[in-house]
Design an enzyme around this catalytic site. Structure first.
Site, PDB file in Angstrom:
ATOM      1  N   GLU A   1       0.820  -1.214   0.000  1.00  0.00           N
ATOM      2  CA  GLU A   1       0.000   0.000   0.000  1.00  0.00           C
ATOM      3  C   GLU A   1       0.854   1.263   0.000  1.00  0.00           C
ATOM      4  OE1 GLU A   1      -2.331  -1.786   3.236  1.00  0.00           O
ATOM      5  OE2 GLU A   1      -4.080  -1.055   2.183  1.00  0.00           O
TER       6      GLU A   1
ATOM      7  N   GLU B   1      -4.272  -9.343   3.458  1.00  0.00           N
ATOM      8  CA  GLU B   1      -5.001  -8.997   4.680  1.00  0.00           C
ATOM      9  C   GLU B   1      -6.162  -9.934   4.965  1.00  0.00           C
ATOM     10  OE1 GLU B   1      -3.877  -6.930   2.464  1.00  0.00           O
ATOM     11  OE2 GLU B   1      -2.969  -5.212   3.450  1.00  0.00           O
TER      12      GLU B   1
HETATM   13  C1  LIG Z   1      -3.216  -1.975   7.036  1.00  0.00           C
HETATM   14  C2  LIG Z   1      -2.661  -3.134   6.258  1.00  0.00           C
HETATM   15  O1  LIG Z   1      -3.388  -3.274   5.059  1.00  0.00           O
HETATM   16  C3  LIG Z   1      -2.884  -4.361   7.066  1.00  0.00           C
HETATM   17  C4  LIG Z   1      -1.792  -5.331   6.875  1.00  0.00           C
HETATM   18  O2  LIG Z   1      -0.786  -5.122   6.230  1.00  0.00           O
HETATM   19  S1  LIG Z   1      -2.008  -6.754   7.688  1.00  0.00           S
HETATM   20  C5  LIG Z   1      -1.131  -7.836   6.671  1.00  0.00           C
HETATM   21  C6  LIG Z   1      -1.132  -9.123   7.275  1.00  0.00           C
HETATM   22  N1  LIG Z   1       0.188  -9.624   7.203  1.00  0.00           N
HETATM   23  C7  LIG Z   1       0.396 -10.821   6.668  1.00  0.00           C
HETATM   24  O3  LIG Z   1      -0.500 -11.568   6.389  1.00  0.00           O
HETATM   25  C8  LIG Z   1       1.827 -11.156   6.473  1.00  0.00           C
HETATM   26  C9  LIG Z   1       2.357 -11.788   7.753  1.00  0.00           C
HETATM   27  N2  LIG Z   1       3.665 -12.300   7.532  1.00  0.00           N
HETATM   28  C10 LIG Z   1       3.910 -13.280   6.633  1.00  0.00           C
HETATM   29  O4  LIG Z   1       3.088 -13.805   5.921  1.00  0.00           O
HETATM   30  C11 LIG Z   1       5.311 -13.775   6.619  1.00  0.00           C
HETATM   31  O5  LIG Z   1       5.878 -13.501   7.849  1.00  0.00           O
HETATM   32  C12 LIG Z   1       6.134 -13.092   5.524  1.00  0.00           C
HETATM   33  C13 LIG Z   1       5.597 -13.616   4.181  1.00  0.00           C
HETATM   34  C14 LIG Z   1       6.073 -11.605   5.628  1.00  0.00           C
HETATM   35  C15 LIG Z   1       7.578 -13.534   5.745  1.00  0.00           C
HETATM   36  O6  LIG Z   1       7.585 -14.933   5.805  1.00  0.00           O
HETATM   37  P1  LIG Z   1       8.957 -15.696   6.127  1.00  0.00           P
HETATM   38  O7  LIG Z   1      10.036 -15.196   5.284  1.00  0.00           O
HETATM   39  O8  LIG Z   1       8.614 -17.137   6.178  1.00  0.00           O
HETATM   40  O9  LIG Z   1       9.354 -15.230   7.562  1.00  0.00           O
HETATM   41  P2  LIG Z   1       8.536 -15.529   8.888  1.00  0.00           P
HETATM   42  O10 LIG Z   1       9.214 -16.620   9.636  1.00  0.00           O
HETATM   43  O11 LIG Z   1       7.087 -15.629   8.648  1.00  0.00           O
HETATM   44  O12 LIG Z   1       8.801 -14.165   9.638  1.00  0.00           O
HETATM   45  C16 LIG Z   1      10.130 -13.875  10.035  1.00  0.00           C
HETATM   46  C17 LIG Z   1      10.009 -13.039  11.256  1.00  0.00           C
HETATM   47  O13 LIG Z   1       9.367 -11.819  10.890  1.00  0.00           O
HETATM   48  C18 LIG Z   1       8.212 -11.639  11.673  1.00  0.00           C
HETATM   49  N3  LIG Z   1       7.164 -11.047  10.829  1.00  0.00           N
HETATM   50  C19 LIG Z   1       6.834 -11.408   9.598  1.00  0.00           C
HETATM   51  N4  LIG Z   1       5.822 -10.649   9.144  1.00  0.00           N
HETATM   52  C20 LIG Z   1       5.527  -9.790  10.128  1.00  0.00           C
HETATM   53  C21 LIG Z   1       4.582  -8.755  10.283  1.00  0.00           C
HETATM   54  N5  LIG Z   1       3.749  -8.426   9.307  1.00  0.00           N
HETATM   55  N6  LIG Z   1       4.559  -8.086  11.458  1.00  0.00           N
HETATM   56  C22 LIG Z   1       5.422  -8.388  12.458  1.00  0.00           C
HETATM   57  N7  LIG Z   1       6.349  -9.363  12.379  1.00  0.00           N
HETATM   58  C23 LIG Z   1       6.392 -10.044  11.225  1.00  0.00           C
HETATM   59  C24 LIG Z   1       7.786 -13.028  12.110  1.00  0.00           C
HETATM   60  O14 LIG Z   1       7.046 -12.927  13.317  1.00  0.00           O
HETATM   61  C25 LIG Z   1       9.117 -13.688  12.312  1.00  0.00           C
HETATM   62  O15 LIG Z   1       9.592 -13.270  13.568  1.00  0.00           O
HETATM   63  P3  LIG Z   1      10.455 -14.303  14.436  1.00  0.00           P
HETATM   64  O16 LIG Z   1      11.662 -14.617  13.592  1.00  0.00           O
HETATM   65  O17 LIG Z   1      10.746 -13.539  15.697  1.00  0.00           O
HETATM   66  O18 LIG Z   1       9.574 -15.498  14.674  1.00  0.00           O
END
Ligand SMILES: C[C@H](O)CC(=O)SCCNC(=O)CCNC(=O)[C@H](O)C(C)(C)COP(=O)(O)OP(=O)(O)OC[C@H]1O[C@@H](n2cnc3c(N)ncnc32)[C@H](O)[C@@H]1OP(=O)(O)O
Length: 714
Positions: free
Chosen positions: A114, A134
C-alpha cells in the site's frame, strides 16, 4: 520498534529506507518515522525527488502483526482513522509536490504494498512478492489498498489478489501494471532514482494512483464483476463477512470516488480489526510462529545438528510420502523394504508423487530428475552405516517394531536419531529392547503427507533435548509446522479429537439424524463432519482407536455397537463403497437410508430409547455437544503436559483436523464461550447422558473463576 532513515544523494534524490528487519513490517514507530522523514524531504530544498525502499533486500512484509495483536488486546492504541491511509499515504506521499518511486525487493505485502502504491511509480526485482494478504487474517487492506490496487491492475485481478491473499511476482506485477519496471537487485536503487528524476523532468509520467480510471471498467461492468465475486465468496466462505466487506469498499470507491472509498475502508478496517474472526486468525498466525519455541528445550542454546542422510523404513503411502517430502527438501534418502517388489513399489510411489507435481507445474522435469536422484533403494541395513536419522514407517505391529529397533541399534551410528511414525504405540514399548531411549522419538505425520502441514514431534521422558531440537529444525526445513508433544495415547491431535465421533454416535443412537449432525458441523466450519470423517478414516480404524482409548480412559469412552454392526454389514467406510454414506465410483458421498437400520439395531442392543429432545436438536446444540467434549479433552492434554501450550493445540487442530482457522482453534474458540459456561453445560450433559461428558479438573478449576482456558502466548 523500527524506524526509517533518510539519505539525500548528490543527485538530489532522498532515499527513505524502512528499517525494521527481518521484514521491515510497518510498526507504528516506522509509520511515524516515515511521515517525519517524508515531510522533511518535501521541505528540504536540496531534495528534488524521493525513493522509498527497505533495508536488507526486503521492502516490507506488511503492517506490524504484533501491533494488530496489541490493539486487539487493548495494549496499544489504533492509529486515528485515516491517519495512515489518508494523512500519510495520500495527502503526504501521493499528493506531495515531489515525485516518489518505490524500490521493491523481497516482499511488498499488505501495508507494504500500500505504501508502494501511493508512490508515483514502482520498480521491482523480478522475484519480489507483491500482494495484499489482509483477508487471510480476517481484515481488509486498511491503508488504501482497496482503492489503489483496482486502479493499477483492474477490478478483477485486484479482487482475485485480495480474496485469495495470493501475491504476484515482480515479473507478473509488471505485466499487470502494478509495477512500472523490473531491475536487478544491484540496479534497483539506481533505476528508481533515475525514474524519480525522469518523472520530475517530464520524461516519465507522474501518476497519482487514486486518480487513475483507465483500469476501472464502466460502472455496469464493474458491478457485474463485483456481484459475481459476492456470489463466489458467499458459496466458498458462508461464515465470513470480511470478504464481502472488501467487495463493498472497492465498490464504494468506484461509485462515490476514491476518497470516499478510502474513508469507508478506514471505517470498516477498524471494525474488522476488532472482530472475533480477525482475533482468531491473528491468534492462529502467532500460534503457528510459536510452535518452535518450546520452553526448556529450544531456549537452552542447543544448535540443531545437520542431518545429512535419512533412511526411511517402509515404502507404503506414509513412508513414500515422507521420502518425497524429504528429497524435495534436498535430504538424501535411502528407502528400505523387505523385498525388491515392495521396494520398487515404494520408489514408484515417490516417483508418482513427484510426477504429479510436474503435471501441476509445481516442478520442472530437471528438478524432478535432480530430486529423484536423491533417493536410493536398499534391501538391507548395510547402507545404514552413515545415516543421521531413520524414520520407521512399517505396519503397526509392536513385536516387529521392537525387532527393527534392535537391528537399527546394531547397524546405525550411535548418534543416529531413531524416529517412528507410529500413531498408536507407546514409543517406550517400541524401543524397550534397546538401550537407545535417548534417541528414540516420534515423527507423527498426517496423511496425506504432502497436504497436511502439521508434524507432531513426540518425545518420551528419555528423548534427549538435542534430538528434539534436531527434529524441530528438520520439520521446518521440510515445510512442516512442528509441534512438540508428549508420548501419551493419541499424542495431541488424535487424543483431543477422539470424542468427536463418539458424541456423534451417542446423539445418533438417541435419535439425532446423522446427516443433520454432519451438516451442522460442516456449516460451523469443520472441513468434515464426524460421520463423513469416520467413513474416510475407515470404521475399522475408528473402532480400533475406540478400543485403545477404552483401555486408557474407560470412564469416558462412549460404548456402542454401531461401528461393529456396520462393519459386519460390510459398511466399513469410503474404501468399501459404503459406510455412513454411499459412495459412487468417483467416491462422492450421498446419504444412505439403509444406515437407519443399523442405528436402530444399535440403539436396541444398547437398550437406549429415542430422546425427543435430541431428535429435534438445533445446529447450535449439535456444535456444542460435539465440540465441548473436544475442548474438555484438549484441556486434559494440556493439563497432563502432553502439550506445552494451548496455542499448540489450536494450530494443531486447525492444521490436522480441519478446525476452522477463523475460529482460532479449539481452546481459543472455547474461550469465546467462557470456561464457566462450558463446564456447567458439560455437567448438565453428564447428569443426563453419563460420565462421558464429565468436565476435567482443569476445566472445573478454570470455571470456578471463569478464567480463560488458553495459556498465554509468550
Ligand atoms: C493496514 C494493512 O493493510 C494491514 C496489513 O498489512 S495486515 C497484513 C497481514 N500480514 C500478513 O499476512 C503477512 C504476515 N507475515 C507473513 O506472511 C510472513 O511472515 C512473511 C511472508 C512476511 C515472511 O515470511 P517468512 O520469510 O517465512 O518469515 P517468517 O518466519 O514468517 O517471519 C520472520 C520473522 O518476521 C516476523 N514477521 C513477519 N511478518 C511480520 C509482520 N507483518 N509483522 C510483524 N512481524 C512479522 C515473524 O514474526 C518472524 O519473527 P520471528 O523470527 O521472531 O519469529
Amino acid at each position: 520498534m523500527g524506524s526509517t532513515e533518510m539519505e539525500v544523494g548528490p543527485d538530489g534524490v532522498a532515499v527513505i529506507r524502512l528499517v525494521n528487519p527481518p521484514v521491515n513490517d510497518l510498526s507504528l514507530d516506522v509509520l511515524n518515522s516515515l511521515k517525519e522523514n517524508y515531510d522533511q524531504a518535501l521541505q528540504r530544498d536540496d531534495v528534488r525527488a524521493i525513493v522509498i525502499t527497505g533495508v536488507e533486500g526486503m521492502f516490507c512484509g506488511a503492517f506490524d502483526m504484533t501491533a494488530i495483536r496489541d490493539i486487539q488486546a487493548g495494549k496499544a492504541q489504533a492509529p486515528k482513522q485515516g491517519y495512515v491511509a489518508v494523512e500519510i499515504f495520500t495527502d503526504t506521499i501521493e499528493a506531495g509536490k515531489k515525485p516518489s518511486v518505490a524500490a521493491i525487493d523481497g516482499m511488498a505485502l499488505g501495508g507494504g504494498l500500500e505504501v508502494a502504491m501511493s508512490c508515483h511509480a514502482r520498480i521491482s526485482t523480478s522475484y519480489a512478492q507483491l500482494g495484499n494478504p489482509e483477508l487471510q487474517i480476517g481484515i481488509i487492506p486498511g491503508f488504501g489498498g482497496t482503492q489503489r490496487l483496482p486502479r493499477l491492475v483492474g477490478v478483477s485481478k485486484s479482487l482475485e489478489m485480495m480474496l485469495t491473499s495470493k501475491p504476484v511476482k515482480g515479473e507478473e506485477a509488471l505485466t499487470l501494471g502494478l509495477v512500472d519496471a523490473i531491475a536487478s537487485p544491484a540496479e534497483l536503487l539506481s533505476t528508481a532514482r533515475l525514474w524519480a528524476l525522469d518523472i520530475l523532468e517530464g520524461r516519465k509520467p507522474w501518476v497519482v494512483t487514486l486518480d487513475k480510471t483507465d483500469k476501472l471498467k464502466p460502472l455496469g461492468e464493474a458491478e457485474d464483476i463485483l456481484n459475481f465475486a459476492r456470489t463466489q465468496v458467499r458459496e466458498q466462505n458462508p461464515n465470513l463477512e470480511h470478504p464481502l466487506v472488501c467487495i463493498d469498499v472497492i465498490e464504494e470507491g468506484i461509485v462515490s470516488g476514491p476518497r470516499a472509498g478510502l474513508w469507508k475502508e478506514a471505517e470498516e478496517f477498524q471494525v474488522l480489526l476488532n472482530s472475533d474472526n480477525c482475533k482468531s486468525l491473528v491468534h492462529i498466525y502467532f500460534s503457528q510462529l510459536n510452535t518452535t519455541k518450546v520452553p526448556g528445550v529450544t531456549d537452552l542454546g542447543l544448535i540443531p545438528r545437520s542431518i545429512k542422510k535419512v533412511a526411511i523404513l517402509g515404502g507404503g503411502s506414509m513412508g513414500s510420502g515422507i521420502a518425497t517430502t524429504l528429497i524435495v527438501s534436498n535430504y538424501p534418502v535411502i528407502l528400505i523394504e523387505v523385498d525388491d517388489n515392495s521396494l520398487q513399489a515404494g520408489i514408484g510411489r515417490v516417483k508418482a508423487n513427484l510426477q504429479s507435481r510436474v503435471e501441476k507445474g509445481e516442478m520442472t522435469q530437471d528438478k524432478f530428475e535432480s530430486t529423484i536422484s536423491l533417493l536410493k533403494g536398499s534391501l538391507d541395513y548395510e547402507s545404514f552405516r552413515d545415516v543421521y536419522m531413520v524414520i520407521e514407517a512399517v505396519t503397526a505391529n509392536v513385536l516387529l517394531k521392537q525387532k527393527i529397533y534392535v537391528d537399527l541399534e546394531k547397524y546405525c551410528p550411535p548418534h543416529c536419531i531413531l524416529a517412528s511414525t507410529t500413531s498408536t504405540f507407546d514409543l517406550n514399548l517400541i524401543g524397550q529392547r534397546t538401550k537407545s531411549s535417548d534417541r528414540i522419538v516420534g515423527t507423527h505425520f498426517f496423511s496425506p503427507v504432502d497436504v497436511i502441514p502439521l508434524l507432531e514431534i513426540v518425545r518420551t521422558e528419555k528423548t534427549s533435548l538435542q534430538v528434539i531440537v534436531d527434529l524441530i529444525d528438520v520439520g521446518q526445513k521440510i515445510g512442516k509446522t512442528p509441534v512438540v508433544v508428549g508420548n501419551g495415547p493419541g499424542f495431541a491431535v488424535n487424543r483431543m479429537f477422539f470424542p468427536y465421533t463418539q458424541v456423534a454416535i451417542l446423539l445418533a443412537e438417541r435419535g439425532t439424524d446423522i446427516y443433520h449432525i454432519d451438516q451442522a458441523i460442516t456449516k460451523f466450519g469443520m472441513s468434515m463432519g464426524p460421520f463423513r470423517l469416520c467413513d474416510l478414516v475407515g470404521l475399522d480404524v475408528e473402532m480400533a482407536n475406540d478400543i485403545r482409548y477404552l483401555g486408557y480412559f474407560p470412564e469416558r469412552v462412549y460404548k456402542s455397537v454401531l461401528l461393529s454392526l456396520m462393519i459386519a454389514g460390510k459398511r466399513a467406510g469410503e474404501s468399501t463403497g459404503k459406510g455412513f454414506y454411499a459412495y459412487n465410483d468417483k467416491r462422492e458421498a450421498s446419504p444412505d437410508p439403509d444406515v437407519k437400520i443399523y442405528v436402530e439395531k444399535s440403539r436396541i442392543m444398547s437398550g437406549i430409547s429415542v430422546d425427543p429432545k435430541l431428535s429435534t436438536i438445533s445446529d447450535k446444540e449439535i456444535i456444542e455437544m460435539i465440540l465441548f467434549p473436544v475442548v474438555n479433552e484438549a484441556c486434559r492434554v494440556y493439563a497432563e503436559g502432553i502439550a506445552v501450550k494451548t496455542s499448540d493445540l489450536d494450530i494443531a487442530g486447525v492444521m490436522a483436523m480441519g478446525f476452522p482457522a477463523y475460529r482460532g482453534g479449539v481452546m481459543f474458540w472455547g474461550d469465546l464461550f467462557g470456561s464457566k459456561y462450558i463446564c456447567s453445560t458439560l455437567e448438565e450433559w453428564a447428569d443426563e447422558y453419563g460420565a462421558f461428558f464429565k468436565p476435567c479438573a482443569y476445566l472445573v478449576e478454570k470455571a470456578a473463576t471463569d478464567a480463560p482456558l488458553s495459556s498465554p502466548l509468550d
